[in-house]
Design a protein around this motif. Sequence first.
Motif, PDB file in Angstrom:
ATOM      1  N   HIS A  58       0.825  -1.213   0.000  1.00  0.00           N
ATOM      2  CA  HIS A  58       0.000   0.000   0.000  1.00  0.00           C
ATOM      3  C   HIS A  58       0.859   1.264   0.000  1.00  0.00           C
ATOM      4  O   HIS A  58       0.385   2.326   0.397  1.00  0.00           O
ATOM      5  CB  HIS A  58      -0.923   0.001   1.237  1.00  0.00           C
ATOM      6  CG  HIS A  58      -0.187   0.047   2.550  1.00  0.00           C
ATOM      7  ND1 HIS A  58      -0.173   1.157   3.365  1.00  0.00           N
ATOM      8  CD2 HIS A  58       0.576  -0.883   3.182  1.00  0.00           C
ATOM      9  CE1 HIS A  58       0.548   0.903   4.445  1.00  0.00           C
ATOM     10  NE2 HIS A  58       1.007  -0.334   4.359  1.00  0.00           N
ATOM     11  N   ARG A  63      -3.273   4.822  -4.012  1.00  0.00           N
ATOM     12  CA  ARG A  63      -3.543   3.933  -2.890  1.00  0.00           C
ATOM     13  C   ARG A  63      -5.044   3.684  -2.773  1.00  0.00           C
ATOM     14  O   ARG A  63      -5.842   4.565  -3.048  1.00  0.00           O
ATOM     15  CB  ARG A  63      -3.006   4.523  -1.590  1.00  0.00           C
ATOM     16  CG  ARG A  63      -1.477   4.536  -1.549  1.00  0.00           C
ATOM     17  CD  ARG A  63      -0.968   5.004  -0.213  1.00  0.00           C
ATOM     18  NE  ARG A  63      -1.251   6.424   0.013  1.00  0.00           N
ATOM     19  CZ  ARG A  63      -1.037   7.049   1.162  1.00  0.00           C
ATOM     20  NH1 ARG A  63      -0.537   6.400   2.186  1.00  0.00           N
ATOM     21  NH2 ARG A  63      -1.308   8.334   1.272  1.00  0.00           N
ATOM     22  N   GLU A  64      -5.392   2.488  -2.342  1.00  0.00           N
ATOM     23  CA  GLU A  64      -6.802   2.136  -2.201  1.00  0.00           C
ATOM     24  C   GLU A  64      -7.340   2.543  -0.841  1.00  0.00           C
ATOM     25  O   GLU A  64      -6.654   2.416   0.183  1.00  0.00           O
ATOM     26  CB  GLU A  64      -6.988   0.629  -2.364  1.00  0.00           C
ATOM     27  CG  GLU A  64      -6.879   0.126  -3.789  1.00  0.00           C
ATOM     28  CD  GLU A  64      -7.379  -1.304  -3.894  1.00  0.00           C
ATOM     29  OE1 GLU A  64      -8.610  -1.499  -3.986  1.00  0.00           O
ATOM     30  OE2 GLU A  64      -6.541  -2.212  -3.853  1.00  0.00           O
ATOM     31  N   SER A  65      -8.566   3.026  -0.843  1.00  0.00           N
ATOM     32  CA  SER A  65      -9.271   3.343   0.395  1.00  0.00           C
ATOM     33  C   SER A  65     -10.635   2.678   0.381  1.00  0.00           C
ATOM     34  O   SER A  65     -11.201   2.385  -0.678  1.00  0.00           O
ATOM     35  CB  SER A  65      -9.439   4.856   0.565  1.00  0.00           C
ATOM     36  OG  SER A  65      -8.199   5.487   0.779  1.00  0.00           O
ATOM     37  N   ARG A  66     -11.188   2.447   1.550  1.00  0.00           N
ATOM     38  CA  ARG A  66     -12.529   1.920   1.685  1.00  0.00           C
ATOM     39  C   ARG A  66     -13.547   3.028   1.375  1.00  0.00           C
ATOM     40  O   ARG A  66     -13.187   4.211   1.361  1.00  0.00           O
ATOM     41  CB  ARG A  66     -12.738   1.391   3.099  1.00  0.00           C
ATOM     42  CG  ARG A  66     -11.798   0.221   3.461  1.00  0.00           C
ATOM     43  CD  ARG A  66     -11.807  -0.007   4.952  1.00  0.00           C
ATOM     44  NE  ARG A  66     -11.055  -1.180   5.372  1.00  0.00           N
ATOM     45  CZ  ARG A  66      -9.746  -1.184   5.637  1.00  0.00           C
ATOM     46  NH1 ARG A  66      -9.034  -0.068   5.475  1.00  0.00           N
ATOM     47  NH2 ARG A  66      -9.152  -2.287   6.042  1.00  0.00           N
ATOM     48  N   TYR A  72      -6.455   1.376   2.947  1.00  0.00           N
ATOM     49  CA  TYR A  72      -5.997   0.016   3.202  1.00  0.00           C
ATOM     50  C   TYR A  72      -4.511   0.009   3.512  1.00  0.00           C
ATOM     51  O   TYR A  72      -3.735   0.749   2.917  1.00  0.00           O
ATOM     52  CB  TYR A  72      -6.235  -0.874   1.987  1.00  0.00           C
ATOM     53  CG  TYR A  72      -7.660  -1.343   1.813  1.00  0.00           C
ATOM     54  CD1 TYR A  72      -8.147  -2.432   2.522  1.00  0.00           C
ATOM     55  CD2 TYR A  72      -8.514  -0.690   0.932  1.00  0.00           C
ATOM     56  CE1 TYR A  72      -9.450  -2.872   2.355  1.00  0.00           C
ATOM     57  CE2 TYR A  72      -9.826  -1.128   0.758  1.00  0.00           C
ATOM     58  CZ  TYR A  72     -10.285  -2.214   1.488  1.00  0.00           C
ATOM     59  OH  TYR A  72     -11.574  -2.636   1.324  1.00  0.00           O
ATOM     60  N   LEU A  77      -5.729  -5.296   3.122  1.00  0.00           N
ATOM     61  CA  LEU A  77      -5.780  -5.838   1.765  1.00  0.00           C
ATOM     62  C   LEU A  77      -5.869  -7.363   1.790  1.00  0.00           C
ATOM     63  O   LEU A  77      -6.609  -7.968   1.009  1.00  0.00           O
ATOM     64  CB  LEU A  77      -4.551  -5.386   0.977  1.00  0.00           C
ATOM     65  CG  LEU A  77      -4.488  -3.892   0.639  1.00  0.00           C
ATOM     66  CD1 LEU A  77      -3.115  -3.531   0.090  1.00  0.00           C
ATOM     67  CD2 LEU A  77      -5.586  -3.501  -0.357  1.00  0.00           C
TER      68      LEU A  77
END
Length: 278
Positions: A58, A63-66, A72, A77
């Motif tokens: 991450h 970047r991935e978020s909820r 995350y 993840l």
Amino acid sequence: MKIPAKGFTHGGKFHADDVFATALLMIVRPDIKVTRGFVVPDGFDGIVYDVGCGMFDHHQEPRESRPNGVPYAAFGLLWRVLGAQLVGAHQARLLDENFVQPLDLNDNTGEQNSLADAIGSFNPVWDSGEDSDACFWRAVPFAKQVLENEIAAANAVNRADETVQNAYKKSKDGIVVLPDYMPWKNGLYKTDALFVVYPSQRGGYSAQCVTDYKTRRSKVPFPPAWGGQPEEILREKSGLALKFCHPSRFLVTAETKEDAIEACRRALRAAGRPVSAQ
């Protein structure tokens, strides 16, 4: 997802993120062999996490978020992929909200988290000369036990839900009577249940108020005159064989199931709620 027999994560100082991610992988695949380092070996054919710019790292953009904005980290993840097979989809989501997300937030933002601090305390202090890998492998069993406890509790809720739902269907005046002490909040979430009566682990019976999911307060608390009173005064004021009433008035304990149920009925009357004839 099938977990390979080998894993790789970063070396040096560790955090709750990579420690819990390792613990999770060991729960799913007990024979996994995890290596720590700073560069992923060429041709590595295992799972790489918290390093290496892959699907379980991450540290690169984007970047991935909820949906709620919580980003995350590697633990989250991995949990997103593996959680449902351990506790089912519903409990996996709840565990993510209540357990995983605070740790992911700590790793991404530094937000205070006592469990993350406890994991961090396993790191060697600056002048100890201890090997960080050795310290990491002392932290992982601790995290694994905590995570196993969380998984076991989630599955206990799953096992209890059918019993709780059946008791709810038979309830009267919003008083749900359970045959055993068991987790009930998940099964009664967003229902019109007002009280739950169950055998106490300390003997006798307990009666507990159901919390309104919006206000997070007891829907119908026990009478003000009962809260925090010594047993002899509580018995006198209630006219029942009650042993305890919490000062916040969300819980009473009684010698018998009948007294616990009657305590709920009297709370309903005190609140001006209708009570059916017995």
